[in-house]
Write a protein that holds these residues in place. Sequence first.
Motif, PDB file in Angstrom:
ATOM      1  N   VAL A   1      -8.505   0.779   2.113  1.00  0.00           N
ATOM      2  CA  VAL A   1      -7.380  -0.147   2.276  1.00  0.00           C
ATOM      3  C   VAL A   1      -7.856  -1.433   2.955  1.00  0.00           C
ATOM      4  O   VAL A   1      -7.434  -2.533   2.584  1.00  0.00           O
TER       5      VAL A   1
ATOM      6  N   LYS B   1      -0.386  -0.288  -4.495  1.00  0.00           N
ATOM      7  CA  LYS B   1      -1.710   0.302  -4.730  1.00  0.00           C
ATOM      8  C   LYS B   1      -1.738   1.596  -3.934  1.00  0.00           C
ATOM      9  O   LYS B   1      -1.413   1.587  -2.740  1.00  0.00           O
TER      10      LYS B   1
ATOM     11  N   VAL C   1       0.853  -1.183   0.000  1.00  0.00           N
ATOM     12  CA  VAL C   1       0.000   0.000   0.000  1.00  0.00           C
ATOM     13  C   VAL C   1       0.896   1.243   0.000  1.00  0.00           C
ATOM     14  O   VAL C   1       1.743   1.398   0.876  1.00  0.00           O
TER      15      VAL C   1
END
Length: 302
Positions: A295, A285, A197
């Motif tokens: 998330v 991402k 992330v």
Amino acid sequence: MISNQIKRLIVIAGPTAVGKTDFAIKLAQYLETEIISADSRQFYKELNIGTAKPSPKELSLIKHHFIGSHSIHDYYNVAQFETEVLNLLDSLFKKYNEVIMVGGSGLYIDAVCNGIDELPDVDEELRQELNEIYEEEGITAIQEKLKFLDPEFYETIDKSNPKRIIRALEVCIATGQKYSEQRSNKNKERSFEIIKVGLNKDREQLYERINLRVDQMVSSGLVEEATGLFESRHLNALNTVGYKELFDHFLGNITLEKAIEKIKTNSRRYAKRQLTWFRKNESYKWFNPNELEEVIDLIKRT
RNA sequence: GGUACCAUAGCUCAGUUGGUAGAGCAACGGACUGAAAAUCCGUGUGUCCCUGGUUCAAAUCCAGGUGGUACCA
């Protein structure tokens, strides 16, 4: 039951001051797990304000690893970090299905995710010797050495970067083999899955946060902290934004105001370099730090 | 209100006898396997305040306007 499930490492990366610490804590609370820090300056127990470590209050909420775990006086490097984190993950995955790793040091994150080749650690004497050659005879001297010892690598390397050249020379000299031949260019297998992330904000907002945070560091006592570390300024751990500029001020080279301004500028540049590193890795991402729900969705779906 | 000076990149400013512009800083893009918050490489991003005039040609000369600064009232 828990041990049969797939284990996952949730990596949270992004530029300095974007809001990683806070985000990771909230995510850890949701997942009921622990946090591994991947920050090459927050390891050091002597550095606090200038590295924007999580506060004692934040640390009491969620168990953190690699915060203040090492001393500025001890030699430390990425390979050690890889080993230590993998060992830690072994035990953490016995308790948790997900573990969070958060930080801004791209090389350190990659070492955990992809592994790093088994090369010799630095021989301090050899490094010093090579540094002296560089300082006394210039970059051409070390370029020539590398061209002789490892012509293939010399062709691909950034020839004006002394640290790259010296590292390659160290490996060639220490092992008697070419640096280029010892690099596998292969990722190591991991026994866990990785979700990456990236956190980011509008550039303007990010820079505002950086500038504001530097001012806050100063009001929290950054100058005093740096004063106490002045005698250690030669250590690599103190070649760090927030400290080196103040040392320059203590030496009488610049005013305090100028030093603070430079801390802001250097932090912005650091943030930019971090983004360059993370952006080229397509497996991230990207989210805004206020998108915790999104998330969590990603983690559930994956 | 009057006089003088100034207005060029995000900022501070250069710009020759008129030939559509360039420095520092900031910013932007990139590289990077044991120093990585390190280290290194690359890139000017512009309504030259506005309007009109002179001229083959205006950031540059002229007039007016606008904004700013200083001094005098």
